[in-house]
Design an enzyme around this catalytic site. Structure first.
Site, mmCIF file in Angstrom:
data_model
loop_
_atom_site.group_PDB
_atom_site.id
_atom_site.type_symbol
_atom_site.label_atom_id
_atom_site.label_comp_id
_atom_site.label_asym_id
_atom_site.label_seq_id
_atom_site.Cartn_x
_atom_site.Cartn_y
_atom_site.Cartn_z
ATOM 1 N N LYS A 49 29.991 22.674 -23.163
ATOM 2 C CA LYS A 49 29.603 23.980 -23.108
ATOM 3 C C LYS A 49 30.447 24.886 -24.464
ATOM 4 O O LYS A 49 29.895 25.310 -25.236
ATOM 5 C CB LYS A 49 30.563 24.906 -22.245
ATOM 6 C CG LYS A 49 29.923 24.240 -20.606
ATOM 7 C CD LYS A 49 30.688 25.299 -19.519
ATOM 8 C CE LYS A 49 32.204 24.736 -19.545
ATOM 9 N NZ LYS A 49 32.444 23.330 -19.119
ATOM 10 N N ARG B 227 33.972 31.428 -13.541
ATOM 11 C CA ARG B 227 34.074 30.159 -13.117
ATOM 12 C C ARG B 227 34.212 30.281 -11.467
ATOM 13 O O ARG B 227 34.169 29.343 -10.910
ATOM 14 C CB ARG B 227 35.304 29.629 -13.478
ATOM 15 C CG ARG B 227 35.205 28.382 -14.474
ATOM 16 C CD ARG B 227 36.562 28.044 -15.074
ATOM 17 N NE ARG B 227 36.623 26.822 -15.488
ATOM 18 C CZ ARG B 227 36.874 26.450 -16.704
ATOM 19 N NH1 ARG B 227 36.632 27.333 -17.280
ATOM 20 N NH2 ARG B 227 36.731 25.138 -17.348
ATOM 21 N N ARG C 32 37.914 13.345 -25.928
ATOM 22 C CA ARG C 32 38.031 14.668 -26.456
ATOM 23 C C ARG C 32 39.507 15.006 -27.257
ATOM 24 O O ARG C 32 40.243 14.590 -26.722
ATOM 25 C CB ARG C 32 37.696 15.867 -25.489
ATOM 26 C CG ARG C 32 37.953 17.218 -26.257
ATOM 27 C CD ARG C 32 37.448 18.382 -25.517
ATOM 28 N NE ARG C 32 37.896 18.453 -23.787
ATOM 29 C CZ ARG C 32 37.514 19.503 -23.102
ATOM 30 N NH1 ARG C 32 36.252 20.239 -23.536
ATOM 31 N NH2 ARG C 32 37.964 19.495 -22.015
ATOM 32 N N ARG D 228 44.232 17.294 -25.048
ATOM 33 C CA ARG D 228 44.634 17.983 -24.230
ATOM 34 C C ARG D 228 45.365 17.657 -22.774
ATOM 35 O O ARG D 228 45.101 16.586 -22.516
ATOM 36 C CB ARG D 228 43.471 19.032 -23.416
ATOM 37 C CG ARG D 228 43.082 20.279 -24.658
ATOM 38 C CD ARG D 228 42.178 20.963 -24.404
ATOM 39 N NE ARG D 228 41.525 21.259 -22.685
ATOM 40 C CZ ARG D 228 40.452 21.804 -22.488
ATOM 41 N NH1 ARG D 228 39.492 22.307 -23.311
ATOM 42 N NH2 ARG D 228 40.359 22.193 -21.381
ATOM 43 N N ARG E 275 39.915 18.330 -11.778
ATOM 44 C CA ARG E 275 39.101 19.460 -12.530
ATOM 45 C C ARG E 275 37.388 19.345 -11.792
ATOM 46 O O ARG E 275 36.960 20.250 -11.734
ATOM 47 C CB ARG E 275 39.158 19.357 -13.963
ATOM 48 C CG ARG E 275 40.602 19.749 -14.125
ATOM 49 C CD ARG E 275 40.849 19.863 -15.913
ATOM 50 N NE ARG E 275 40.038 20.578 -16.631
ATOM 51 C CZ ARG E 275 39.593 20.362 -17.939
ATOM 52 N NH1 ARG E 275 39.983 19.421 -18.361
ATOM 53 N NH2 ARG E 275 39.084 21.371 -18.478
#
Ligand code: ADP
Ligand code: AMP
Length: 213
Positions: free
Chosen positions: A13, A88, A127, A160, A171
């Site tokens: 996203k 969300r 990531r 992260r 998540r």
């Protein structure tokens, strides 16, 4: 043009939202980036939000809505925006719709970047994010020119805390429970468009441009 990006954490996203923002000259508004900026500077909101984010949970709606409500009033939002990571939950989507309806406005497109759970763990474990400018890279799929250094601002790239595998699983569960129902919500609103997010970044973007025109 008012656009919402939907999709699992790690679906791409943010990557697509940045490209959309640059092409259509609208701001990219990421609630995750705003929370991380608050955590970095140690604001009361950041301190509260961190508790939830580190556990892979959503920040409560009340805090999130407080955070975002004034952002849409910015002069840069006059021609719209691309929202990444908000809404969300259904209450967030309803609050957004109600606030837009006050001025006779609505969301134009909800773009669902569709990536199956199997691909997500790879995406998130690779990531690397720049804490300085929010730039996002992937060690394999979208590597920076110089390892560990942000191409955009020269900042240091980090993994992260919430991208560690045990938090990613949580998540994903939270996504399926609380955020996935928004796909039906926006379908019923007639603004849902789905793109295949397993393709490479450029192909996903060209599919999105075909939708937005
Ligand atoms: P989100 O904002 O949905 O959490 P990101 O845009 O940060 O996701 O992307 C998650 C990771 O996957 C990043 O490391 C990014 O570089 C990488 N990525 C994004 N889009 C693609 C793609 N189409 N193919 C492969 N990797 C991608
Ligand atoms: P993101 O950068 O979009 O992956 O967001 C990182 C984390 O911030 C999420 O896992 C949530 O804990 C929190 N967060 C971001 N946006 C929201 C939102 N709209 N509602 C609740 N929590 C959010």
């Amino acid at each position: 043009m008012k656009i919402i990006m939907l999709g699992a954490p790690g679906a791409g996203k943010g990557t697509q939202a940045k490209l959309i923002a640059a092409k259509y000259n609208i701001p990219h508004i990421s609630t995750g980036d705003i929370f991380r900026a608050n955590i970095k500077t140690g604001t009361p909101l950041g301190i509260k939000a961190k508790e939830f984010i580190d556990k892979g949970l959503l920040v409560p709606d009340e805090l999130t809505l407080d955070l975002i409500k004034d952002r849409f009033l910015g002069a840069d939002c006059i021609n719209g925006y691309v929202l990444d990571g908000f809404p969300r939950t259904l209450p967030q989507a309803e609050a957004l719709a109600a606030s837009l309806a006050e001025s006779g406005e609505k969301i134009d497109y909800a773009i669902n970047v569709d990536v199956p759970d199997e691909n997500i763990v790879n995406r998130m474990s690779g990531r690397r994010a720049c804490l300085k400018c929010g730039g996002t890279f992937h060690i394999k799929y979208n590597p920076p020119v110089k390892e560990g250094i942000c191409d955009l601002c020269g900042g240091t790239l980090m993994q992260r805390e919430d991208d560690k595998p045990e938090t990613v699983a949580r998540r994903l569960e939270v996504y399926h429970e609380q955020t996935q129902p928004l796909i039906d919500y926006y379908k019923e609103n007639g603004v849902l468009k789905t793109v295949d997010g397993t393709q490479d970044v450029d192909k996903v973007f060209s599919d999105i441009v075909d939708i937005l025109g």
